[in-house]
Design a protein around this motif. Structure first.
Motif, PDB file in Angstrom:
ATOM      1  N   ILE A 110       0.869  -1.179   0.000  1.00  0.00           N
ATOM      2  CA  ILE A 110       0.000   0.000   0.000  1.00  0.00           C
ATOM      3  C   ILE A 110       0.903   1.224   0.000  1.00  0.00           C
ATOM      4  CG2 ILE A 110      -1.787   1.259   1.260  1.00  0.00           C
ATOM      5  CD1 ILE A 110      -1.995  -1.923   2.490  1.00  0.00           C
ATOM      6  N   LEU A 111       0.656   2.106  -0.941  1.00  0.00           N
ATOM      7  CA  LEU A 111       1.454   3.320  -1.085  1.00  0.00           C
ATOM      8  C   LEU A 111       0.584   4.545  -0.886  1.00  0.00           C
ATOM      9  CD1 LEU A 111       3.217   2.251  -4.401  1.00  0.00           C
ATOM     10  CD2 LEU A 111       4.304   2.348  -2.160  1.00  0.00           C
ATOM     11  N   THR A 112       1.103   5.511  -0.129  1.00  0.00           N
ATOM     12  CA  THR A 112       0.418   6.800  -0.038  1.00  0.00           C
ATOM     13  C   THR A 112       0.654   7.539  -1.349  1.00  0.00           C
ATOM     14  OG1 THR A 112       2.342   7.928   0.866  1.00  0.00           O
ATOM     15  CG2 THR A 112       0.802   6.919   2.467  1.00  0.00           C
ATOM     16  N   ALA A 113      -0.092   8.601  -1.577  1.00  0.00           N
ATOM     17  CA  ALA A 113       0.081   9.382  -2.808  1.00  0.00           C
ATOM     18  C   ALA A 113       1.522   9.877  -2.966  1.00  0.00           C
ATOM     19  CB  ALA A 113      -0.922  10.532  -2.850  1.00  0.00           C
ATOM     20  N   PRO A 114       2.149  10.460  -1.922  1.00  0.00           N
ATOM     21  CA  PRO A 114       3.542  10.891  -2.079  1.00  0.00           C
ATOM     22  C   PRO A 114       4.509   9.724  -2.346  1.00  0.00           C
ATOM     23  CG  PRO A 114       2.552  11.983  -0.189  1.00  0.00           C
ATOM     24  CD  PRO A 114       1.586  10.927  -0.646  1.00  0.00           C
ATOM     25  N   GLU A 115       4.268   8.573  -1.733  1.00  0.00           N
ATOM     26  CA  GLU A 115       5.130   7.410  -1.979  1.00  0.00           C
ATOM     27  C   GLU A 115       4.992   6.929  -3.422  1.00  0.00           C
ATOM     28  OE1 GLU A 115       4.933   5.738   2.605  1.00  0.00           O
ATOM     29  OE2 GLU A 115       3.686   4.799   1.081  1.00  0.00           O
ATOM     30  N   TYR A 116       3.756   6.925  -3.919  1.00  0.00           N
ATOM     31  CA  TYR A 116       3.513   6.527  -5.307  1.00  0.00           C
ATOM     32  C   TYR A 116       4.212   7.492  -6.263  1.00  0.00           C
ATOM     33  CZ  TYR A 116       1.070   5.807  -9.700  1.00  0.00           C
ATOM     34  OH  TYR A 116       0.776   5.602 -11.025  1.00  0.00           O
TER      35      TYR A 116
ATOM     36  N   MET B 282       7.252   6.641  -8.969  1.00  0.00           N
ATOM     37  CA  MET B 282       7.187   6.966 -10.392  1.00  0.00           C
ATOM     38  C   MET B 282       8.346   7.887 -10.804  1.00  0.00           C
ATOM     39  SD  MET B 282       4.629   5.312 -11.689  1.00  0.00           S
ATOM     40  CE  MET B 282       5.170   3.978 -10.642  1.00  0.00           C
ATOM     41  N   ARG B 283       8.677   8.824  -9.951  1.00  0.00           N
ATOM     42  CA  ARG B 283       9.731   9.799 -10.256  1.00  0.00           C
ATOM     43  C   ARG B 283      11.123   9.175 -10.168  1.00  0.00           C
ATOM     44  NH1 ARG B 283       8.287  13.000  -6.651  1.00  0.00           N
ATOM     45  NH2 ARG B 283       9.783  12.412  -5.062  1.00  0.00           N
ATOM     46  N   GLU B 284      11.363   8.400  -9.109  1.00  0.00           N
ATOM     47  CA  GLU B 284      12.693   7.856  -8.836  1.00  0.00           C
ATOM     48  C   GLU B 284      12.927   6.483  -9.479  1.00  0.00           C
ATOM     49  OE1 GLU B 284      14.912   9.716  -7.265  1.00  0.00           O
ATOM     50  OE2 GLU B 284      13.426  11.293  -6.924  1.00  0.00           O
ATOM     51  N   ASN B 285      11.845   5.841  -9.901  1.00  0.00           N
ATOM     52  CA  ASN B 285      11.916   4.513 -10.505  1.00  0.00           C
ATOM     53  C   ASN B 285      12.446   3.452  -9.533  1.00  0.00           C
ATOM     54  OD1 ASN B 285      11.158   3.044 -12.793  1.00  0.00           O
ATOM     55  ND2 ASN B 285      13.277   2.886 -13.472  1.00  0.00           N
ATOM     56  N   VAL B 286      12.230   3.705  -8.233  1.00  0.00           N
ATOM     57  CA  VAL B 286      12.573   2.757  -7.179  1.00  0.00           C
ATOM     58  C   VAL B 286      11.852   3.210  -5.914  1.00  0.00           C
ATOM     59  CG1 VAL B 286      14.642   3.950  -6.353  1.00  0.00           C
ATOM     60  CG2 VAL B 286      14.476   1.462  -6.117  1.00  0.00           C
ATOM     61  N   PHE B 287      11.564   2.270  -5.021  1.00  0.00           N
ATOM     62  CA  PHE B 287      10.924   2.613  -3.753  1.00  0.00           C
ATOM     63  C   PHE B 287      11.731   1.972  -2.633  1.00  0.00           C
ATOM     64  CE2 PHE B 287       7.678   1.735  -0.419  1.00  0.00           C
ATOM     65  CZ  PHE B 287       7.370   3.054  -0.106  1.00  0.00           C
ATOM     66  N   ALA B 288      12.335   2.818  -1.808  1.00  0.00           N
ATOM     67  CA  ALA B 288      13.158   2.335  -0.694  1.00  0.00           C
ATOM     68  C   ALA B 288      12.318   2.018   0.538  1.00  0.00           C
ATOM     69  CB  ALA B 288      14.228   3.360  -0.343  1.00  0.00           C
ATOM     70  N   GLY B 289      11.090   2.539   0.583  1.00  0.00           N
ATOM     71  CA  GLY B 289      10.205   2.260   1.706  1.00  0.00           C
ATOM     72  C   GLY B 289       9.621   3.516   2.314  1.00  0.00           C
ATOM     73  N   SER B 290       8.559   3.322   3.075  1.00  0.00           N
ATOM     74  CA  SER B 290       7.934   4.400   3.833  1.00  0.00           C
ATOM     75  C   SER B 290       8.803   4.714   5.052  1.00  0.00           C
ATOM     76  CB  SER B 290       6.545   3.962   4.299  1.00  0.00           C
ATOM     77  OG  SER B 290       6.676   2.904   5.249  1.00  0.00           O
ATOM     78  N   ALA B 291       8.420   5.715   5.794  1.00  0.00           N
ATOM     79  CA  ALA B 291       9.157   6.046   7.023  1.00  0.00           C
ATOM     80  C   ALA B 291       9.167   4.846   7.976  1.00  0.00           C
ATOM     81  CB  ALA B 291       8.554   7.270   7.690  1.00  0.00           C
ATOM     82  N   LEU B 292       8.032   4.157   8.107  1.00  0.00           N
ATOM     83  CA  LEU B 292       7.952   2.970   8.966  1.00  0.00           C
ATOM     84  C   LEU B 292       8.839   1.847   8.426  1.00  0.00           C
ATOM     85  CD1 LEU B 292       6.735   1.408  11.368  1.00  0.00           C
ATOM     86  CD2 LEU B 292       4.854   0.759   9.845  1.00  0.00           C
ATOM     87  N   ASP B 293       8.794   1.644   7.105  1.00  0.00           N
ATOM     88  CA  ASP B 293       9.640   0.615   6.493  1.00  0.00           C
ATOM     89  C   ASP B 293      11.110   0.889   6.786  1.00  0.00           C
ATOM     90  OD1 ASP B 293       7.333  -0.500   5.271  1.00  0.00           O
ATOM     91  OD2 ASP B 293       7.651   0.644   3.432  1.00  0.00           O
TER      92      ASP B 293
END
Length: 114
Positions: free
Chosen positions: A9-15, A19-30
């Motif tokens: 589950i991604l928040t709008a800013p995480e999504y 899309m911008r960075e082409n990678v997701f390192a995780g949410s603050a909790l992650d």
């Protein structure tokens, strides 16, 4: 585990960041926990209700479990249930589909393709 698809589950800013960075390192909790929290289809609704209550613009990423390889571990969490945890970054290549979080008439989160 036999689940072929796991969900993030991604928040709008995480999504937007994904899309911008082409990678997701995780949410603050992650980041604080050292892994990316994920859920099975059966766990998604409770995860949304507990951790994202009242938030809008949520997105549900369906991820091919096999593409995550050994970085995906199944570990006990809420009520002893095994949850998928990703030890590493999430690449968009592993994401099969991203859809807005919507609800079925019974209140459960709708998993596209079901």
């Amino acid at each position: 585990m036999t689940e072929q698809t796991v969900y993030k589950i991604l928040t709008a800013p995480e999504y937007e960041s994904l899309m911008r960075e082409n990678v997701f390192a995780g949410s603050a909790l992650d980041l604080a926990d050292g892994f990316i929290h994920m859920s099975t289809a059966a766990q998604v609704t409770t995860t949304v209700d507990l951790y994202f209550k009242g938030q809008s613009g949520l997105m549900l990423a369906a991820i091919d479990r096999k593409s995550l390889g050994d970085a995906l571990r199944w570990e006990p969490s809420r009520a002893g249930q095994l949850f998928p945890h990703l030890y590493g970054s999430l690449s968009p290549k592993a994401i099969m589909r991203i859809d807005p979080v919507t609800r079925n008439p019974d209140g459960t989160v709708r998993i596209m393709g079901d």
